[in-house]
Design a protein around this motif. Structure first.
Motif, mmCIF file in Angstrom:
data_model
loop_
_atom_site.group_PDB
_atom_site.id
_atom_site.type_symbol
_atom_site.label_atom_id
_atom_site.label_comp_id
_atom_site.label_asym_id
_atom_site.label_seq_id
_atom_site.Cartn_x
_atom_site.Cartn_y
_atom_site.Cartn_z
ATOM 1 N N SER A 1 0.840 -1.212 0.000
ATOM 2 C CA SER A 1 0.000 0.000 0.000
ATOM 3 C C SER A 1 0.869 1.253 0.000
ATOM 4 C CB SER A 1 -0.918 -0.003 1.225
ATOM 5 O OG SER A 1 -1.859 -1.058 1.152
ATOM 6 N N ASP B 1 -9.418 0.246 10.678
ATOM 7 C CA ASP B 1 -8.711 0.671 9.466
ATOM 8 C C ASP B 1 -7.870 -0.465 8.888
ATOM 9 O OD1 ASP B 1 -9.787 3.223 9.723
ATOM 10 O OD2 ASP B 1 -8.109 3.929 10.954
ATOM 11 N N GLU C 1 -8.282 -2.214 5.091
ATOM 12 C CA GLU C 1 -7.169 -2.327 4.147
ATOM 13 C C GLU C 1 -6.915 -3.770 3.754
ATOM 14 O OE1 GLU C 1 -2.609 -0.650 3.844
ATOM 15 O OE2 GLU C 1 -4.173 0.547 4.796
ATOM 16 N N TYR D 1 -7.236 -5.501 -0.039
ATOM 17 C CA TYR D 1 -6.025 -5.970 -0.710
ATOM 18 C C TYR D 1 -6.087 -7.456 -1.051
ATOM 19 C CZ TYR D 1 -1.158 -6.713 -1.889
ATOM 20 O OH TYR D 1 -0.006 -7.046 -2.558
#
Length: 324
Positions: A244, A263, A267, A271
């Protein structure tokens, strides 16, 4: 509101077995322990807290534990010595403590002995290379990033050779490969950043080449054994953040590694795909729940995880149990 179940074991970084249609079989672990200075001998499974036993320390007494499993599991004896067991295996471990470390010898069914001799040979290799497991320890000793990365490449080459020539099962080899990948690629990704933070030497000045190309050619593992390995879960998490940040830099943007559980969840979900995503999200939720603070925050994420991302029935059952 969901509440956390209590368990009498301290869990390592979360992982669990993927359930299969295979019927469960018995596996047996026994140990005779000498020179151990604590009151209790503990057997704990890294994949599930439902496989665990404890015994009063009695030098020379055989501590025997039989359990059901349908996949390879990694057990710890007294939190430090690791052994692998597969359904139908019987393994006996003779342990003689010299301080905190123990000399071990294996006997039992042929596959179990071969599997654990492979783990032992890798441990011996690390000792012969003076390859430290803890990155913070490397920083404290001021091991330069270039040296750590070079040493990690040597470890990968030599460990791969050991694994390939071993008579261990393919499942045990996969588990060993996942552990070596963790050692090597966490060193590639995390150590330069850690060294820069602690020692003040910028990554660009560490003589390691292009940090953003250091993982090129690596294919993330999808086999069942890797996706039950706690160390490999850590690597998948760190790899996601690394990629990232790399993507953000390519766009000329700043990247801040997420610190809040919510968070991180977002993510990882964006991904990864399939079983990798299930494993990482399960691990994140399980670790947060086992931490025992603000467990209610896992409620909404758990529901979304089950509805959208869960592929392992065992992961679902484990989280349901922890949140009862």
């Amino acid at each position: 509101m969901m509440k956390k179940s209590l368990f009498a074991v301290v869990l390592a970084l979360g992982a669990a077995l993927h359930t299969t249609a295979t019927a469960q079989e018995k596996a047996t672990l026994s140990a005779q322990v000498y020179g151990y200075q604590q009151e209790m001998v503990y057997f704990d499974c890294l994949q599930t807290p439902l496989i665990a036993a404890e015994f009063h320390t009695n030098p020379g007494e055989e501590h025997l534990y039989t359990f059901d499993c349908d996949e390879l599991v990694c057990m710890t004896i007294n939190g430090r010595t690791t052994v692998l067991l597969q359904p139908g295996d019987s393994l006996h471990v003779d342990m003689t403590y010299e301080g905190k470390n123990a000399r071990v010898e294996y006997s039992g069914t042929e596959r179990a002995v071969y599997n654990n001799r492979l783990l032992k040979s890798i441990d011996n290799l690390k000792r012969s290379l003076r390859y430290k497991s803890q990155l913070l320890g490397c920083v404290a000793l001021d091991i330069k990033p270039k040296t750590r990365i070079d040493d990690s490449r040597v470890l990968m080459e030599k460990a791969t050779a050991l694994i390939e020539k071993s008579q261990a099962s393919e499942e045990a080899k996969n588990y060993a490969r996942a552990i070596i990948d963790y050692d090597v690629y966490m060193s590639f990704i995390e150590y330069p950043v850690m060294y820069a933070s602690v020692r003040g030497l910028a990554i660009e000045s560490q003589e390691i080449g292009d940090y953003w190309a250091i993982t090129e050619g690596y294919t993330l593992r999808t086999d069942k054994q890797a996706l039950s390995c706690p160390e490999y879960a850590s690597l998948l998490m760190r790899y996601c953040f690394y990629q990232s940040e790399k993507a953000a830099k390519a766009k000329g943007e700043e990247y801040a590694m997420p610190k809040m559980m919510e968070d991180m969840y977002k993510e990882f979900a964006a991904y990864y795909e399939g079983d990798q995503r299930d494993f990482v999200l399960y691990t994140l939720l399980r670790n947060f729940i086992m931490n025992g603070k603000e467990i209610e925050r896992a409620d909404a994420l758990y529901k979304e995880y089950i509805e959208k991302y869960n592929t392992s029935a065992f992961h679902k059952e484990m989280l349901e149990m922890l949140l009862q």
